[in-house]
Design an enzyme around this catalytic site. Structure first.
Site, PDB file in Angstrom:
ATOM      1  N   LYS A 110     -42.814  64.335  16.630  1.00 38.35           N
ATOM      2  CA  LYS A 110     -42.109  64.684  17.864  1.00 38.35           C
ATOM      3  C   LYS A 110     -41.102  63.585  18.217  1.00 38.35           C
ATOM      4  O   LYS A 110     -39.946  63.844  18.492  1.00 38.35           O
ATOM      5  CB  LYS A 110     -43.121  64.870  18.991  1.00 38.35           C
TER       6      LYS A 110
ATOM      7  N   GLU B 183     -46.897  55.254  11.469  1.00 35.45           N
ATOM      8  CA  GLU B 183     -47.588  55.806  10.291  1.00 35.45           C
ATOM      9  C   GLU B 183     -46.695  56.814   9.576  1.00 35.45           C
ATOM     10  O   GLU B 183     -46.534  56.785   8.351  1.00 35.45           O
ATOM     11  CB  GLU B 183     -48.875  56.531  10.717  1.00 35.45           C
TER      12      GLU B 183
ATOM     13  N   GLY C 149     -47.475  66.831  22.018  1.00 39.02           N
ATOM     14  CA  GLY C 149     -47.819  66.686  20.598  1.00 39.02           C
ATOM     15  C   GLY C 149     -49.015  67.536  20.197  1.00 39.02           C
ATOM     16  O   GLY C 149     -48.985  68.259  19.202  1.00 39.02           O
ATOM     17  N   ARG C 150     -50.081  67.485  20.993  1.00 35.44           N
ATOM     18  CA  ARG C 150     -51.311  68.217  20.616  1.00 35.44           C
ATOM     19  C   ARG C 150     -51.215  69.711  20.900  1.00 35.44           C
ATOM     20  O   ARG C 150     -52.144  70.454  20.622  1.00 35.44           O
ATOM     21  CB  ARG C 150     -52.525  67.582  21.293  1.00 35.44           C
TER      22      ARG C 150
ATOM     23  N   GLU D  92     -57.770  63.660  24.090  1.00 37.28           N
ATOM     24  CA  GLU D  92     -56.486  63.032  24.432  1.00 37.28           C
ATOM     25  C   GLU D  92     -55.953  63.634  25.735  1.00 37.28           C
ATOM     26  O   GLU D  92     -55.246  62.979  26.493  1.00 37.28           O
ATOM     27  CB  GLU D  92     -55.461  63.207  23.287  1.00 37.28           C
TER      28      GLU D  92
ATOM     29  N   HIS E 166     -78.027  70.784   8.540  1.00 40.69           N
ATOM     30  CA  HIS E 166     -78.755  69.860   7.676  1.00 40.69           C
ATOM     31  C   HIS E 166     -78.371  68.417   7.955  1.00 40.69           C
ATOM     32  O   HIS E 166     -78.674  67.534   7.155  1.00 40.69           O
ATOM     33  CB  HIS E 166     -78.499  70.215   6.211  1.00 40.69           C
TER      34      HIS E 166
ATOM     35  N   LYS F 208     -51.176  50.201  20.081  1.00 40.22           N
ATOM     36  CA  LYS F 208     -49.918  50.225  19.303  1.00 40.22           C
ATOM     37  C   LYS F 208     -49.102  48.968  19.598  1.00 40.22           C
ATOM     38  O   LYS F 208     -48.552  48.335  18.689  1.00 40.22           O
ATOM     39  CB  LYS F 208     -49.066  51.444  19.700  1.00 40.22           C
TER      40      LYS F 208
HETATM   41  O1  F6P Z   1     -51.126  58.694  19.206  1.00 43.19           O
HETATM   42  C1  F6P Z   1     -50.680  59.550  20.176  1.00 43.19           C
HETATM   43  C2  F6P Z   1     -49.613  60.510  19.780  1.00 43.19           C
HETATM   44  O2  F6P Z   1     -48.535  60.273  20.602  1.00 43.19           O
HETATM   45  C3  F6P Z   1     -50.089  61.947  19.886  1.00 43.19           C
HETATM   46  O3  F6P Z   1     -50.108  62.425  21.171  1.00 43.19           O
HETATM   47  C4  F6P Z   1     -49.143  62.639  18.980  1.00 43.19           C
HETATM   48  O4  F6P Z   1     -49.610  63.910  18.645  1.00 43.19           O
HETATM   49  C5  F6P Z   1     -49.125  61.663  17.824  1.00 43.19           C
HETATM   50  O5  F6P Z   1     -49.174  60.396  18.440  1.00 43.19           O
HETATM   51  C6  F6P Z   1     -47.941  61.773  16.904  1.00 43.19           C
HETATM   52  O6  F6P Z   1     -46.737  61.581  17.560  1.00 43.19           O
HETATM   53  P1  F6P Z   1     -45.363  62.032  16.909  1.00 43.19           P
HETATM   54  O7  F6P Z   1     -45.418  63.497  16.700  1.00 43.19           O
HETATM   55  O8  F6P Z   1     -44.310  61.627  17.899  1.00 43.19           O
HETATM   56  O9  F6P Z   1     -45.200  61.301  15.610  1.00 43.19           O
END
Ligand code: F6P
Length: 550
Positions: free
Chosen positions: A205, A211, A267-268, A353, A384, A515
Site C-alpha cells: 500500500k 521487507e 492494509g488488512r 491489528e 491432535h 520499526k
Molecule cells: O505492519 C503494519 C502494516 O502497516 C499493515 O497494516 C500492512 O498491512 C502491512 O504493514 C504492509 O504494509 P504495506 O502494504 O504498506 O507494505
C-alpha cells in the site's frame, strides 16, 4: 470482568452473575426449539449459535449494547465514506470496492465508484492477457509463475484466498507468496522458478515497507542477472499494487503495470482492491469478481438485517460476552477445510491489528478489555494438538467451527474423507457442549473390567466439564462467493466490536515503534565498534550478535 461503566454493560454484568451456573446441556434438554431460536440462515450459510451460554434474556440484554452505541449510525457512517479512521483522517471504504451497483460514494467531494470500476477493468484485462498468453515475458514465453511480494495485509489476505480457492486455480499458473525479510523466504521461491516465465507482483500500500522493498530488490537483481541484465525485463516481469505510484515508478516498474488503490483502503482490508490482483491471476478474474459479489451480499445483510438476525452483530456480541464478562482471553477459529488453513493467520491481523488497542476514541485509557488473542488451525489437525486444553484446560476458549457441506474434490474416496472430516466437526462441538459426567465416565471404566481402585484413580482424568461455548458456521460449499461472504462476515464482526468498545479499529500505530528502533539499530550492526547507546540487555545482545556473526 473488564467492562464499560454504562447502564447496558452493567445490565449484562447482572446477567453474567446468573449465567455462571447455566448448563447448556440442560438448556437443550428443556427447550426443543433452542436451535431454531439461536441460529440464522443466510442463503448458503447457516450460523448456529445455540451452543453458547445464553438464554433469551441474556441475548436480549446483549442486544441493548448495539442500540445504545448507535451502531446503525456507525455502520452507515462507514459505508457512506465518513472519515471514521480519525487518527489518520481517512474514510474506511473497503465495502465500496465490492459494491455491485453504481450508487455514488463520495470522498472529499469525488465519487469514487468510477475509479474503482476502472481499476477493476484494468485488473481483468491484465489477468486475462496473462492467462491467454498475450502478455508474455521478455523472451516471449508464457507466464507460468506468479510471485506475490508483500507483507501483512498485502500478503495474508491474497495468500489465504489463493489457498482457499486452490480448487479454482487457473491451469498452468503456479502462485508463490514471499513476505518475510528473512532471505530464506525469497530464496526458496527463486530456486523453484524460471525467470523467463515468472511475474513478480510487488504488493505494498505504502511502497515504503522495508521487507517488501528488500525482497522486491532481491528479486529484481536475480531476474536481471538471469536475463543478461536486460533492463527491459523489469517492465515485462514486474507489476506493482500500491497507493504510491511515484515510489513504484522510482523502483523501475512500468507505469502501465501499476495497479492503484487509495488511502481509504486499510492494509488488512485490501484484498478486495488491486491487492487482489494475485488472486485474479491465480484463480481467474471471474472468480475474483465472484469473491467481491459474495462480500457484497454479506455487506447488504450487515447493513439491513435487524441486529438479532444479523450474523456479524450476533458474533460480535457473543465475543464480547466471553471476552469482557467471562474474561476469556483468546478466541479460537477452527476451519474443517485444509484449504482454509491460512484463515486463522488472516484473522489474526484482521482482528488483533484492528482492535488490539487500549485507548478509546476520546483519547482515554479503555476501562474494558479489547481484542482477544485470535488463533486456530485446521481441523482435524487441531484436535491432535491443542484441543486437549479447550476440553479440559483451566481457561475458557470460545471457538468458531467452520465447515463446508460439499467437498470440491471428486476424486475417488473424496467423499469418504469428507464424511469422516465432518463427523469430527459435528462431534467436537457436541463434546465441548455436553462434556462427560463422572457417572458416564465411571460406566465406561466399569465396562473395561477395571478394579474399583483403578477406576477411582482414573476417574477424575476422564471427566469432561463441558459447557464450552462454540459457534458453528456450516456453509454449503467453498466457492469464491461463500468465501467472500465469510471474510466480510469477520470484517464486520471486528468493526462491531470496535464500535462497542469505542476504539478506532482502522489505525495501527502499535506497529510503528519497533520499526523506528530497527531503523536506528541497523547501522549499528554494520559498524565495528561496541554499542552502548541502549539499555544493557539490548547493548549486550547486539554486541554478541556482532561477535558471533563473524
Ligand atoms: O505492519 C503494519 C502494516 O502497516 C499493515 O497494516 C500492512 O498491512 C502491512 O504493514 C504492509 O504494509 P504495506 O502494504 O504498506 O507494505
Amino acid at each position: 470482568m473488564k467492562i464499560k461503566l454504562s447502564q447496558e454493560w452493567l445490565n449484562i454484568s447482572r446477567q453474567y452473575e446468573a449465567a455462571k451456573n447455566i448448563s447448556m446441556k440442560s438448556l437443550f434438554e428443556k427447550d426443543q426449539n433452542r436451535f431454531e431460536n439461536f441460529s440464522i440462515r443466510l442463503e448458503n450459510i447457516l450460523f448456529d449459535f445455540s451452543k453458547n451460554i445464553i438464554t433469551s434474556d441474556i441475548f436480549s440484554t446483549l442486544l441493548e449494547l448495539p442500540k445504545a452505541a448507535k451502531l446503525k449510525d456507525k455502520i452507515d457512517a462507514m459505508f457512506d465514506g465518513e472519515k471514521i479512521n480519525f487518527t489518520e483522517n481517512r474514510a474506511v471504504l473497503h465495502t465500496a470496492l465490492r459494491q455491485q451497483n453504481s450508487s455514488p460514494i463520495y470522498v472529499d467531494g469525488e465519487n469514487i465508484i468510477p475509479k474503482i470500476k476502472s481499476e477493476l477493468a484494468k485488473m481483468q484485462l491484465f489477468a486475462d492477457s496473462i492467462h491467454n498468453g498475450i502478455f508474455r515475458g521478455i523472451t516471449n514465453k508464457k507466464i507460468t509463475d506468479i510471485v506475490n511480494i508483500g507483507i501483512g495485509g498485502s500478503d495474508l489476505g491474497p495468500a489465504m484466498v489463493v489457498e482457499a480457492l486452490h480448487d479454482y486455480a487457473v491451469e498452468g499458473i503456479t502462485s508463490h507468496f514471499v513476505s518475510n525479510v528473512d532471505d530464506t523466504d525469497i530464496l526458496n521461491v527463486l530456486k523453484r522458478i524460471n525467470p523467463e516465465t515468472t511475474l513478480f507482483v510487488v504488493a505494498s500500500k505504502t511502497f515504503t515497507t522495508q521487507e517488501t522493498l528488500l525482497n522486491a530488490m532481491t528479486a529484481k537483481e536475480w531476474l536481471l542477472a538471469k536475463l543478461g541484465n536486460d533492463t527491459g525485463a523489469v517492465a515485462k516481469h514486474f507489476v506493482a499494487l500500491s497507493t504510491n505510484i511515484d515510489a513504484c515508478a522510482a523502483f523501475g516498474i512500468d507505469v502501465e503495470n501499476i495497479f492503484q488503490f487509495w488511502d481509504w483502503v486499510g492494509g488488512r482490508y485490501s484484498l478486495w482492491s488491486a491487492i487482489g490482483l494475485s488472486i485474479a491471476l491465480s484463480v481467474s478474474y471471474n472468480n475474483f469478481s465472484e469473491l467481491l459479489q459474495g462480500a457484497f451480499a454479506m455487506d447488504e445483510h450487515f447493513r439491513t438485517a435487524p441486529f438479532d438476525r444479523n450474523i456479524p452483530v450476533v458474533m460480535a456480541l457473543l465475543g464480547i460476552w466471553y471476552n469482557n464478562f467471562f474474561d476469556a482471553r483468546s478466541h479460537c477459529v477452527v476451519p474443517y477445510e485444509q484449504n482454509l488453513s491460512k484463515f486463522p493467520a488472516f484473522l489474526q491481523q484482521l482482528d488483533m491489528e484492528s482492535n488490539g488497542k487500549s485507548i478509546d476514541i476520546y483519547g482515554e485509557i479503555l476501562s474494558c478489555s479489547s481484542a482477544p488473542i485470535v488463533w486456530g488451525a485446521a481441523g482435524t489437525n487441531a484436535q491432535h494438538s491443542f484441543f486437549q486444553l479447550i476440553h479440559q484446560g483451566t481457561q475458557m476458549i470460545p471457538a468458531d467451527f467452520i465447515a463446508f457441506a460439499k467437498t470440491n474434490r471428486n476424486e475417488n474416496r473424496a467423499n469418504i474423507h469428507h464424511d469422516i472430516l465432518l463427523s469430527n466437526f459435528f462431534a467436537q462441538t457436541e463434546a465441548l457442549m455436553k462434556g462427560k459426567t463422572p457417572d458416564e465416565a465411571r460406566k465406561e471404566l466399569v465396562k473395561q473390567n477395571l478394579s474399583e481402585d483403578e477406576i477411582n484413580r482414573l476417574l477424575p482424568h476422564k471427566v469432561f466439564a463441558g459447557n464450552k461455548p462454540t459457534n458453528t458456521l456450516l456453509i454449503k460449499e467453498l466457492t469464491p462467493k461463500t468465501l467472500g461472504n465469510l471474510i466480510a462476515l469477520y470484517e464486520h464482526k471486528v468493526f462491531v466490536q470496535g464500535c462497542l468498545w469505542e476504539i478506532n479499529s482502522f489505525d495501527q500505530w502499535g506497529v510503528e515503534l519497533g520499526k523506528q528502533l530497527a531503523k536506528k539499530i541497523l547501522p549499528e550492526l554494520e559498524t565495528a565498534s561496541k554499542i552502548n547507546s541502549h539499555d544493557s540487555s539490548t547493548n549486550e545482545l547486539i554486541n554478541l550478535y556482532k561477535l558471533w556473526k563473524l
